[in-house]
Design a protein around this motif. Structure first.
Motif, PDB file in Angstrom:
ATOM      1  N   VAL A 191     -39.427   5.249 -15.235  1.00 16.86           N
ATOM      2  CA  VAL A 191     -40.661   5.994 -15.009  1.00 16.86           C
ATOM      3  C   VAL A 191     -41.704   5.483 -16.009  1.00 16.86           C
ATOM      4  O   VAL A 191     -41.465   5.471 -17.213  1.00 16.86           O
ATOM      5  CB  VAL A 191     -40.429   7.513 -15.163  1.00 16.86           C
ATOM      6  N   LYS A 206     -45.084   6.475 -15.881  1.00 12.19           N
ATOM      7  CA  LYS A 206     -46.331   7.250 -15.827  1.00 12.19           C
ATOM      8  C   LYS A 206     -46.886   7.402 -17.243  1.00 12.19           C
ATOM      9  O   LYS A 206     -46.217   7.054 -18.217  1.00 12.19           O
ATOM     10  CB  LYS A 206     -46.076   8.603 -15.174  1.00 12.19           C
ATOM     11  N   TYR A 241     -45.478   6.141 -21.007  1.00 15.27           N
ATOM     12  CA  TYR A 241     -45.292   7.115 -22.087  1.00 15.27           C
ATOM     13  C   TYR A 241     -45.964   6.618 -23.374  1.00 15.27           C
ATOM     14  O   TYR A 241     -45.406   6.709 -24.463  1.00 15.27           O
ATOM     15  CB  TYR A 241     -43.802   7.396 -22.313  1.00 15.27           C
ATOM     16  N   LYS A 264     -40.921  14.794  -0.735  1.00 12.01           N
ATOM     17  CA  LYS A 264     -40.551  15.599  -1.910  1.00 12.01           C
ATOM     18  C   LYS A 264     -40.343  17.059  -1.531  1.00 12.01           C
ATOM     19  O   LYS A 264     -41.213  17.685  -0.932  1.00 12.01           O
ATOM     20  CB  LYS A 264     -41.651  15.488  -2.964  1.00 12.01           C
ATOM     21  N   ARG A 318     -44.098  22.921  -8.511  1.00 15.35           N
ATOM     22  CA  ARG A 318     -45.245  22.113  -8.909  1.00 15.35           C
ATOM     23  C   ARG A 318     -45.731  21.374  -7.663  1.00 15.35           C
ATOM     24  O   ARG A 318     -46.749  21.709  -7.100  1.00 15.35           O
ATOM     25  CB  ARG A 318     -44.825  21.151 -10.027  1.00 15.35           C
ATOM     26  N   MET A 327     -36.430  13.354  -2.037  1.00 20.34           N
ATOM     27  CA  MET A 327     -36.397  13.566  -3.485  1.00 20.34           C
ATOM     28  C   MET A 327     -36.741  14.998  -3.859  1.00 20.34           C
ATOM     29  O   MET A 327     -37.364  15.737  -3.097  1.00 20.34           O
ATOM     30  CB  MET A 327     -37.369  12.616  -4.202  1.00 20.34           C
ATOM     31  N   HIS A 343     -37.338  17.341  -7.901  1.00 25.41           N
ATOM     32  CA  HIS A 343     -37.463  17.203  -9.362  1.00 25.41           C
ATOM     33  C   HIS A 343     -36.965  18.496  -9.999  1.00 25.41           C
ATOM     34  O   HIS A 343     -37.330  19.583  -9.563  1.00 25.41           O
ATOM     35  CB  HIS A 343     -38.945  16.955  -9.696  1.00 25.41           C
ATOM     36  N   SER A 398     -34.462  12.088 -16.787  1.00 28.27           N
ATOM     37  CA  SER A 398     -33.599  11.693 -17.920  1.00 28.27           C
ATOM     38  C   SER A 398     -32.505  12.708 -18.190  1.00 28.27           C
ATOM     39  O   SER A 398     -31.331  12.358 -18.350  1.00 28.27           O
ATOM     40  CB  SER A 398     -34.420  11.564 -19.202  1.00 28.27           C
ATOM     41  N   ILE A 417     -38.339   9.679 -20.313  1.00 25.58           N
ATOM     42  CA  ILE A 417     -38.313   9.808 -21.776  1.00 25.58           C
ATOM     43  C   ILE A 417     -37.112   9.087 -22.401  1.00 25.58           C
ATOM     44  O   ILE A 417     -37.226   8.490 -23.471  1.00 25.58           O
ATOM     45  CB  ILE A 417     -38.356  11.299 -22.195  1.00 25.58           C
ATOM     46  N   TYR A 422     -42.447  13.510 -25.881  1.00 25.36           N
ATOM     47  CA  TYR A 422     -43.284  13.001 -24.785  1.00 25.36           C
ATOM     48  C   TYR A 422     -44.756  13.018 -25.206  1.00 25.36           C
ATOM     49  O   TYR A 422     -45.502  12.086 -24.970  1.00 25.36           O
ATOM     50  CB  TYR A 422     -43.219  13.912 -23.547  1.00 25.36           C
TER      51      TYR A 422
END
Ligand SMILES: *Cc1c(COP(=O)(O)O)cnc(C)c1O
Length: 342
Positions: free
Chosen positions: A33, A35, A39, A105, A112, A139, A141, A174, A195, A326
């Motif tokens: 990831v 994004k 990080y 998703k 969210r 998917m 989350h 993670s 992360i 993070y």
């Protein structure tokens, strides 16, 4: 003279962490990831260390608000997440270069993004009927893969709602990769660690990065630039939040919140100097912080100070400051010079 502050990106540690995460999810393919600009590491800088991943996962394009971004997804053969009806509308209006590979998703409880369980199959049917859509993967989350609540509730929802649907699956961030991916169904086809790839523990303070076999991938360092002595009753910094109870030696380091050192780190947060760990004293200011040097008699101007990274886990600093690793990584200031260690 350049300001004595520097961030170092540890390419080897990125590679190590990916190997570690692969070992935690054997057989699953792995997205790194990236994004939030990897990080805070910088996508270009982290690329060499992360290129062993099977793919890169970004959130910005997936959250595309304009059909133009969909055009780009198709042209660049990017896979993207579909989490709302308006995205399906955009896809339906859009002429594709090649059929899109989409990840549908499910909102299994994070609340969210994603389709509610009762609307997921209708969304799937709509997507399946579109000529613009090729492969559909599934998917969700997890909100609590790092804690006591765990993933059982959301996992059960995902299994129930996706039961019998074709397509690859991906559910693990993670924390889920490290804590729950022993179960082959949970690690599924793809894991999506963020992360942990950057050496942060996803469930600190329950487990630290060393427990998970992860290594820091970014070290923020500075140098001591000035020294002084405090008499009993002298205070340090804005707001005089620290007052010396006895005479002590202090040093000032050339790093503050403008570089990324947490403003809210309280007195007592460790700041390694020459390998030892003196305490932070008083408030962090824009470009300066003050440490107690009595534990490190040999330290003086020019001595290296580690704000986080090798020698001081970022999770410890973050925890002391009431935040998470993070946030510190992602907030590394653009003006801090960064070197990439091969
Ligand atoms: C951020 C994110 C991840 C990675 O989360 P970490 O906790 O950093 O591992 C995985 N999947 C999605 C959808 C995300 O938004």
């Amino acid at each position: 003279m350049p300001r004595p502050i520097q961030a170092i990106i540890h390419t080897d540690a990125l590679r190590h962490n990916l190997r570690r995460l692969r070992a935690a999810a054997p057989g699953a393919r792995l997205w790194a990831v990236v994004k939030a600009n990897a990080y805070g590491h910088g996508i270009e800088r982290a690329y060499e260390g992360l290129r062993g991943a099977d793919g890169f996962a970004l959130l910005d394009l997936a959250e595309a608000e304009r059909a133009r971004d969909l055009e780009l997804c198709s042209r660049l053969a990017l896979w993207h997440a579909v989490h709302g009806d308006e995205q399906i509308d955009w896809l339906a209006m859009h002429k594709t270069h090649a059929p899109h590979h989409v990840f549908l998703k499910l909102n299994s409880g994070m609340n969210r993004l994603g389709f509610a369980p009762e609307r997921f199959r209708a969304a799937h049917a709509r997507l399946s009927a579109l000529p613009q859509v090729g492969e559909i993967s599934l998917m969700t989350h997890f909100s609590d893969a790092d804690g006591d609540k765990g993933i059982a509730g959301q996992w059960a929802v995902f299994q129930r709602v996706t039961d019998g649907l074709p397509g690859e699956r991906s559910v693990c961030n993670s924390a889920a990769t490290l804590r729950h991916a022993q179960d082959a169904a949970v690690r599924a086809d793809w894991v999506r660690p963020g992360i942990a790839a950057y050496g942060g523990s996803p469930d600190f303070p329950t487990h630290d990065a060393a427990h998970w076999g992860l290594r820091p991938t970014m070290t923020l360092t500075s140098k001591l630039i000035a020294s002084g002595a405090l008499q009993t009753g002298d205070s340090v910094g804005y707001g005089s939040t620290f007052t010396a109870a006895q005479p002590m030696r202090v040093r000032v380091a050339a790093c503050g919140y403008a570089a990324g050192s947490p403003l809210h780190a309280p007195t007592g947060t460790p700041e390694p100097v020459d390998g030892a760990r003196p305490r932070l004293l008083g408030r962090v200011s824009m470009d300066r912080l003050t440490v107690d040097l009595d534990p490190v008699p040999q330290a003086g101007p020019g001595s290296a100070v580690t704000l986080w990274g090798q020698g001081l886990p970022i999770d410890e600093v973050a925890h002391a400051a009431g935040t998470i690793g993070y946030e510190l990584m992602c907030a590394l200031a653009p003006r801090v010079p960064v070197v990439v260690e091969a």
